[in-house]
Structures are given as structure tokens and as C-alpha cells.
Design a protein around this motif. Structure first.
Motif, PDB file in Angstrom:
ATOM      1  N   THR A 572      13.519   2.790  -4.164  1.00 55.75           N
ATOM      2  CA  THR A 572      13.560   4.119  -4.775  1.00 55.75           C
ATOM      3  C   THR A 572      13.665   3.951  -6.281  1.00 55.75           C
ATOM      4  OG1 THR A 572      14.825   4.813  -2.863  1.00 55.75           O
ATOM      5  CG2 THR A 572      14.776   6.321  -4.694  1.00 55.75           C
ATOM      6  N   LEU A 582       7.904  -0.635  -6.283  1.00 59.79           N
ATOM      7  CA  LEU A 582       7.573   0.465  -5.365  1.00 59.79           C
ATOM      8  C   LEU A 582       6.345   0.099  -4.537  1.00 59.79           C
ATOM      9  CD1 LEU A 582       7.946   3.605  -7.696  1.00 59.79           C
ATOM     10  CD2 LEU A 582       9.374   3.062  -5.754  1.00 59.79           C
ATOM     11  N   GLY A 588       7.669   2.836  -0.636  1.00 61.56           N
ATOM     12  CA  GLY A 588       7.994   3.121  -2.038  1.00 61.56           C
ATOM     13  C   GLY A 588       8.340   4.594  -2.178  1.00 61.56           C
ATOM     14  N   ILE A 589       9.532   4.878  -2.717  1.00 61.53           N
ATOM     15  CA  ILE A 589       9.970   6.279  -2.864  1.00 61.53           C
ATOM     16  C   ILE A 589      10.158   6.575  -4.347  1.00 61.53           C
ATOM     17  CG2 ILE A 589      11.752   7.962  -2.245  1.00 61.53           C
ATOM     18  CD1 ILE A 589      12.540   5.985   0.067  1.00 61.53           C
ATOM     19  N   ALA A 590       9.410   7.551  -4.859  1.00 59.67           N
ATOM     20  CA  ALA A 590       9.569   7.902  -6.277  1.00 59.67           C
ATOM     21  C   ALA A 590      10.426   9.144  -6.399  1.00 59.67           C
ATOM     22  CB  ALA A 590       8.207   8.164  -6.909  1.00 59.67           C
ATOM     23  N   ALA A 598       5.328   5.958 -11.626  1.00 57.94           N
ATOM     24  CA  ALA A 598       6.131   5.697 -10.424  1.00 57.94           C
ATOM     25  C   ALA A 598       5.662   6.610  -9.298  1.00 57.94           C
ATOM     26  CB  ALA A 598       7.604   5.939 -10.726  1.00 57.94           C
ATOM     27  N   ALA A 602       4.026   5.461  -5.504  1.00 55.33           N
ATOM     28  CA  ALA A 602       4.910   5.580  -4.339  1.00 55.33           C
ATOM     29  C   ALA A 602       4.193   6.060  -3.086  1.00 55.33           C
ATOM     30  CB  ALA A 602       6.031   6.555  -4.680  1.00 55.33           C
ATOM     31  N   ASP A 603       4.854   5.842  -1.936  1.00 55.75           N
ATOM     32  CA  ASP A 603       4.339   6.330  -0.650  1.00 55.75           C
ATOM     33  C   ASP A 603       4.890   7.724  -0.359  1.00 55.75           C
ATOM     34  OD1 ASP A 603       3.101   3.789  -0.008  1.00 55.75           O
ATOM     35  OD2 ASP A 603       5.133   3.042   0.227  1.00 55.75           O
TER      36      ASP A 603
END
Length: 682
Positions: A572, A582, A588-590, A598, A602-603
Motif C-alpha cells: 500500500t 506496487l 498493489g494498493i494505491a 502510484a 496499482a491493482d
């Protein structure tokens, strides 16, 4: 107001030593506009679906099997040829995305949904075309058309629900200024494109501008905000011979910088490379419906082969054996499978969006249910990313609010994050902030000025030591040990107070860590900030592990290190420095308030920047997976019944599944799948 952690300075001295990668920076300038490409694909599926649907109606009317089933007749000269031509159009126009997709899956040696669909439509079209030209009575053109329609619809729903593939690389490149102020031999400046700069050139960087290249300061003093790149929350004081990184933001001083690395060698370009590599490796993971399709593909091939061999062995004609085989292979690709996952995905994506979670990579989101560890960036994720006052130690007989009024009035003239923190504290206490009579910034030392006719200064520990002013060293050391930034307030040249500031820990972060602990998920912090600050935050939040003073390129390595312990890990973060990590993590968490870079890497994106939403991701992933498994069972359960019947397993007792009954079963499973997806509440 200087940066008081001297080892931070050292860290930045080393920072430009790691970039030996080579890569053409401009090549990313137009790294295919993924967003537009994705939108174009969604439109393409939609258009193909509608056009196909219109053509399917006459195909159904002209199909002998449908006529027989609904007990009507449409016969005229050339009707079979028209049926063949319409079906040929549907096969090539509607089926093209699947045929092309199957080719890509074959190249990757990883059959999935596209291969399964392609197998069914090629077999159905091939056999039915032969039937038109006299091989047999039966044709599967209506099966072919409806299968393609439903698969196009499924793909359209799914792609629409997860719009926006990654544009991270473009966003990264956008961070680079395109022009620089080159200083020529005569000392005059001229605007030149950054791409024309070479090693050894000198450039002028004005206050507030982005640094265009990696280089070394020749002249000037300033503080530089590197938080976007390094995660360091306090702007870093820079003087002659210190390195600067492209993409960071210059503070209040003018600088002359000698160019060390440009374009493809620059630090930001290394990050671009790392993100690209990680994304390429990640895009190969398959989601659940693709894995199911893979096994169905092998099953279809095997069942088809066994069917034709068995019927021929019993002594039936080739044309009958072939018809059985084709029936089996067409039935093996259930229409319901085309909708089983997309309908759940669309529902799950809508539910997520309501909760402030934007899903961008489905395979990674599906995997979130198995996470073992969540790695948090500190600044802006676990903390507010803003300085707040934590301690005020009064050193004379004044009251806290009186001291705060004077220093906040002075600091209100500065843009520095520490100044903003002091002003925010004064506002919180409803203290009136006044206009200073005089104001002066001392680079690297702090501020001096006059408020209400009094001499006021907000200065660094370095300044206090230089002037030999005595202070409570025990208290100062305690606050420094906790990683806090301390400024000294002088009134009429006498020490009035020490004010400590630190990045504020989010309350929601405490709740999130507690919930993760209950779910047996480890919480790890990974930050570019220094050890003291990191451990102070970790202690407040009761984290399992802490990695501090980690440079951006090392963040991605740390993620890989954690993955090597056989842990499924989510990262994160919100800064450019988090982008490679990420991209490398399983998920991947933004954090929504973060940088575009970012968010594009991210996913999943947390719109509300609330760490507790990380827990929601895991819960929703588990619920989505459960519903998807149910749907896949409904979709393939039909196969379990229909395949053996179509192959003729009950032939000895006089039961052979007619294609018409197969069609009814197929429609039923599609309806069940649609209703089941609709009932999904998350």
C-alpha cells in the motif's frame, strides 16, 4: 528550519550511485496510451456484440434445429446458402477477438477462455459448413452465433466494469520537466529542452521549480522536497556538492546544478524501467474463469477424441461419429461460462466502487483473499503526511498559547511543512495569527523576524548550538529519539520553548492494523524515512515488522524478499517511490490522495485514502471468489451432465442427447448464472 537528522543527509549523498541501467527515456513518451486503447476495446466489443445480435436473428429463424424445436418452417430456394453466409460473417466478424486471443494464448503456451471459445466456434463453423455442402443433415450455426453473442457480451460487461489499464509509465514521464535553464559559457541562461542537456552542463533551478536532471549543486542553498521520490517526509536541506534528483521540487533558494545524469540514466528513468518489468511479469497471471476455461479446453479435446474413436470402434459411420464429436466439443464450451465471471466481476466492481475501492486488475484482486502480509508505506498511508505539533516544552515563564501565537505569526509567512504544522496547531487552539512586522528566512537555520515589536526566531538545533544557547538536552534527546523534528523558539534572543513536530498517525490506521491482526495477516511498514521516525510510528501502531531508510529501488527488492518467504504480499503506497513496489507485489494498493503514478501502477485504488479499506479489499475478494466458484459450478455443472450424454454414454438404453435438449440445458444454466450473480451482496 533545518532537517535535524544528520544521517538523512548522508543517505542522500549515496542516493545517486545506483543508476547504471540504460534505457531510452523517450521510448516511454508514448508508451501506448493504455486508457484510450482500453476504451477503444470496450467500444469494439460493444459494436461487435450489437451487429452480431442483429445478424443472429435470421440465423435462428433459418436454423432447421430451431424450426424443429419451435415447430415452424421457413423454406425457400438458397435458404441454406444464406444461413451459411450470415454465419460466416458472424464467425469472422464476431469471432475475430477470440481467434486472435487464442493465438496469443497459444504463443504463451497458456490456453484459457479465448482458446476454449475459439475451439468451440472453429469446430462448430467447420462442421456446419461441411454440413451445408452435403456432409450431413445437422448444422450448428445457431449454436455458433449465440455462443459468440454471449461471449462478446460477457467480455464487454467485464471490460466495461474494469476500465482503465495502466498508464503508469506516461504518468512517470510527465513528472519530468521538459525544459531547463541552461547556463552558457558567458554565464547567460537560455531555455533548452531537457533532452539536449549533456553531462557537465550547468543549469539554473529557480525556487519552486522541478529539478530537471540528476546532478550536483555547484552554487546555492535550499531545501528540496523529495517526498514524491523517496518517501522522506521532511524537505531535505541541500548545499554545495550535494546531489539532487530529477523530479524532486526545489524549495526557496536558487541553485546552479552541474548535470550528472540525463534522460535514460536518470533516477526516475530507473523507476520507469522497474515498473515496466514488474507489470510485464504480472500481466501473465490468469484469473479464475481463465483457469477454469483452460481445464475445460483440455477436457473438450479429450472428450471429443474419445467420442469419435469410440463410435468408430463400435462400427458407426464416420459422419455420425463426427457429429457426436462436434456436439461434445461445442457443448464443452458452455455459454454460461462466458457470463459466469463477468457478471460477478461487474457486480463486485460496482459494490467495491460504492465502498471507495476501484479495482483495476482482476486477477490480483481475486488473489487478495489469500494475502499473508500487507506492507504499508508510512508517509501519507499510515500517517497523515502532514506535520503536527506533538510536544511544546516551555523554557521560560510564558504560557504555551502566548509562545504559539508569536511563533505561528512568524511561521505563517513560510511554505515549509514544519511552518504549516505550527500554524495548524495555533488555528486548532483558536489563536489569532498576526502579520509580522519583519520576516527573514535563514537558509538551513530557520526564520527570524519581528511580531508585536518583539524579536522572534524559530531556529534549528544547529543554530542554537552555534550560538551556545543552553536548553533542556534530556527533553531534546527524548524527542529526537522518537524521530520528531524539534524547533527552538527564541523571544528577544532568549530561549522560550522547544516545539516538537511529527507526521501524525492516522486513527484509521490503528483500527486497520487491529483488524488485520484478527485476520492473521501480518502488518509491515516499508519507508524511506529514517529509523527513529519509523520505529516511533510502528510502536504506536503495534506493527509486526519495520523496514526504514529504504530507497525506492530497494522497496521493490524488499517486496521480493518478503515474497521469497512464501508469503502472498500486498503493498500500500502513494508516492512515485512506491510505484515499483506496487507493481511487484501480489496486490498493489494505491491510496487515492497519492500521486497519479502510484494510482496508475496499482491493482486497486482506495478512493478515501483510508487504511481500513485494505481490510475491505480482503473481505470483498473472499466474497467475490466464493460467488464466482458458485457460478462456475453452475456453468460447468451443465457440462458434467451434458458432455457424457452428448458423447452417447446412455446410447445402449436408447438415450442420446439431442442438440435441441442440449440447448435447453445450456439456456437454463445461463439463466441460473445470471440470477446468482445478481444476488451477490458482497
Amino acid at each position: 528550519m533545518s532537517n535535524h537528522h544528520s544521517h538523512k543527509e548522508d543517505k542522500h549523498h549515496e542516493q545517486t550511485d545506483h543508476h547504471d541501467g540504460h534505457h531510452d527515456h523517450d521510448s516511454h513518451g508514448h508508451d501506448h496510451d493504455h486508457g484510450d486503447h482500453h476504451a477503444h476495446m470496450v467500444e469494439d466489443f460493444k459494436r461487435r456484440f450489437y451487429i452480431n445480435l442483429v445478424v443472429t436473428i435470421p440465423i435462428l429463424i433459418l436454423s432447421p434445429m430451431i424450426q424443429e424445436f419451435f415447430n415452424f418452417q421457413v423454406n425457400f430456394t438458397g435458404d441454406r446458402m444464406i444461413l451459411f453466409l450470415l454465419s460466416t460473417f458472424v464467425f469472422f466478424y464476431g469471432g475475430w477477438p477470440f481467434l486472435k486471443g487464442a493465438l496469443d494464448e497459444f504463443k504463451d503456451r497458456n490456453p484459457g477462455m479465448m482458446t476454449l471459445i475459439a475451439l468451440a466456434i472453429v469446430v462448430a463453423y467447420g462442421y456446419s459448413s461441411l454440413a451445408i455442402f452435403g456432409l450431413s443433415e445437422k448444422n450448428f450455426f445457431w449454436e455458433l452465433a449465440t455462443l459468440i453473442d454471449i461471449m462478446l457480451l460477457g467480455h464487454w460487461i467485464e471490460m466495461k466494469s474494469i476500465m482503465g489499464a495502466s498508464r503508469a509509465l506516461e504518468e512517470l514521464v510527465k513528472m519530468m520537466p521538459s525544459e531547463a535553464h541552461l547556463i552558457d559559457e558567458n554565464g547567460e541562461t537560455k531555455e533548452v529542452p531537457v533532452s539536449e542537456l549533456v553531462k557537465g552542463d550547468k543549469v539554473l533551478i529557480k525556487p519552486g521549480e522541478k529539478v530537471p536532471v540528476d546532478g550536483v549543486i555547484q552554487k546555492g542553498q535550499t531545501s528540496i522536497d523529495e517526498s514524491m521520490l523517496t518517501g522522506e517526509s521532511v524537505p531535505v536541506e541541500k548545499k554545495k556538492d550535494d546531489p539532487v534528483i530529477a523530479g524532486s521540487i526545489n524549495g526557496e533558494g536558487s541553485l546552479t546544478v552541474k548535470v550528472e545524469k540525463t534522460g535514460e540514466e536518470s533516477y526516475l528513468s530507473q523507476v520507469v524501467d522497474m515498473v515496466k518489468e514488474a507489470q510485464d511479469s504480472k500481466s501473465k497471471t490468469q484469473d479464475l474463469s481463465n483457469r477454469a476455461a483452460k481445464w475445460l479446453f483440455y477436457t473438450a479435446l479429450l472428450a471429443g477424441l474419445i467420442t469419435i474413436v469410440t463410435w468408430l470402434a463400435i462400427g458407426y459411420e464416420f459422419s455420425y461419429a463426427l457429429e457426436r464429436m462436434v456436439t461434445v466439443m461445442v457443448i464443452a464450451c458452455p455459454h454460461a461460462l462466458g457470463l459466469a465471471a463477468p457478471l460477478v466481476v461487474a457486480r463486485s466492481t460496482a459494490l467495491s466502487a460504492k465502498r471507495g475501492l476501484l479495482i483495476r486488475n482482476r486477477a490480483s484482486f481475486e488473489g487478495a483473499r489469500n494475502l499473508d502480509a500487507i506492507v504499508f508505506d508510512k508517509t501519507g498511508t499510515l500517517t497523515e503526511g502532514k506535520f503536527g505539533v506533538t510536544d511544546i516544552i516551555i523554557e521560560n515563564d510564558m504560557k504555551e498559547d502566548e509562545v504559539l501565537e508569536l511563533i505561528a505569526s512568524l511561521e505563517s509567512q513560510s511554505e515549509h511543512p514544519i511552518a504549516s504544522g505550527i500554524v495548524a496547531e495555533a488555528k486548532k487552539r483558536n489563536i489569532k495569527i498576526q502579520e509580522p512586522d519583519q520576516f527573514e528566512y535563514m537558509t538551513g537555520k530557520g526564520l527570524i523576524g519581528k511580531v508585536n515589536g518583539k524579536d522572534i526566531a524559530g531556529v534549528s538545533p544547529g543554530y542554537v548550538k552555534e550560538k551556545n544557547i543552553s536548553f533542556n538536552e534530556m527533553e531534546f534527546n527524548r524527542m529526537s529519539e522518537e524521530g520528531k523534528t524539534v524547533i527552538f523558539v527564541l523571544i528577544e534572543n532568549e530561549l522560550a520553548a522547544m516545539i516538537a513536530l511529527a507526521d501524525q498517525v492516522r486513527e484509521s490506521a490503528e483500527r486497520a492494523i487491529k483488524k488485520l491482526e484478527d485476520m492473521n495477516v501480518r502488518s509491515i511498514m516499508l519507508t524511506g524515512d529514517n529509523q527513529k521516525v519509523a520505529h516511533w510510528v510502528a510502536k504506536q501502531l503495534n506493527l509486526d515488522e519495520v523496514y526504514a531508510e529504504v530507497l525506492p529501488h530497494e522497496k521493490a527488492d524488499k517486496i521480493n524478499e518478503i515474497k521469497k518467504k512464501s508469503l502472498k504480499v500486498a503493498m500500500t503506497g502513494d508516492g512515485v517511490n512506491d510505484a515499483p513496489a506496487l507493481a511487484n507485489a501480489d496486490l498493489g494498493i494505491a491510496v487515492g490522495a497519492g500521486t497519479d503514478v502510484a494510482m496508475e501502477t496499482a491493482d486497486v485504488i482506495l478512493v478515501k485514502s483510508n487504511p481500513e479499506d485494505v481490510v475491505s479489499i480482503i473481505e470483498l475478494s473472499k466474497a467475490t471468489y466464493k460467488k464466482m466458484i458458485q457460478n462456475l459450478w453452475w456453468a460447468t455443472g451443465y457440462n458434467i451432465v451434458a458432455l457424457p450424454l452428448a458423447a452417447g454414454i446412455l446410447y445402449p438404453v436408447g438415450i442420446v442427447l439431442s442438440p435441441a435438449v442440449g440447448a435447453v440445458l445450456m439456456s437454463l444454466s445461463t439463466v441460473v448464472v445470471a440470477i446468482n450473480a445478481k444476488l451477490f451482496k458482497g
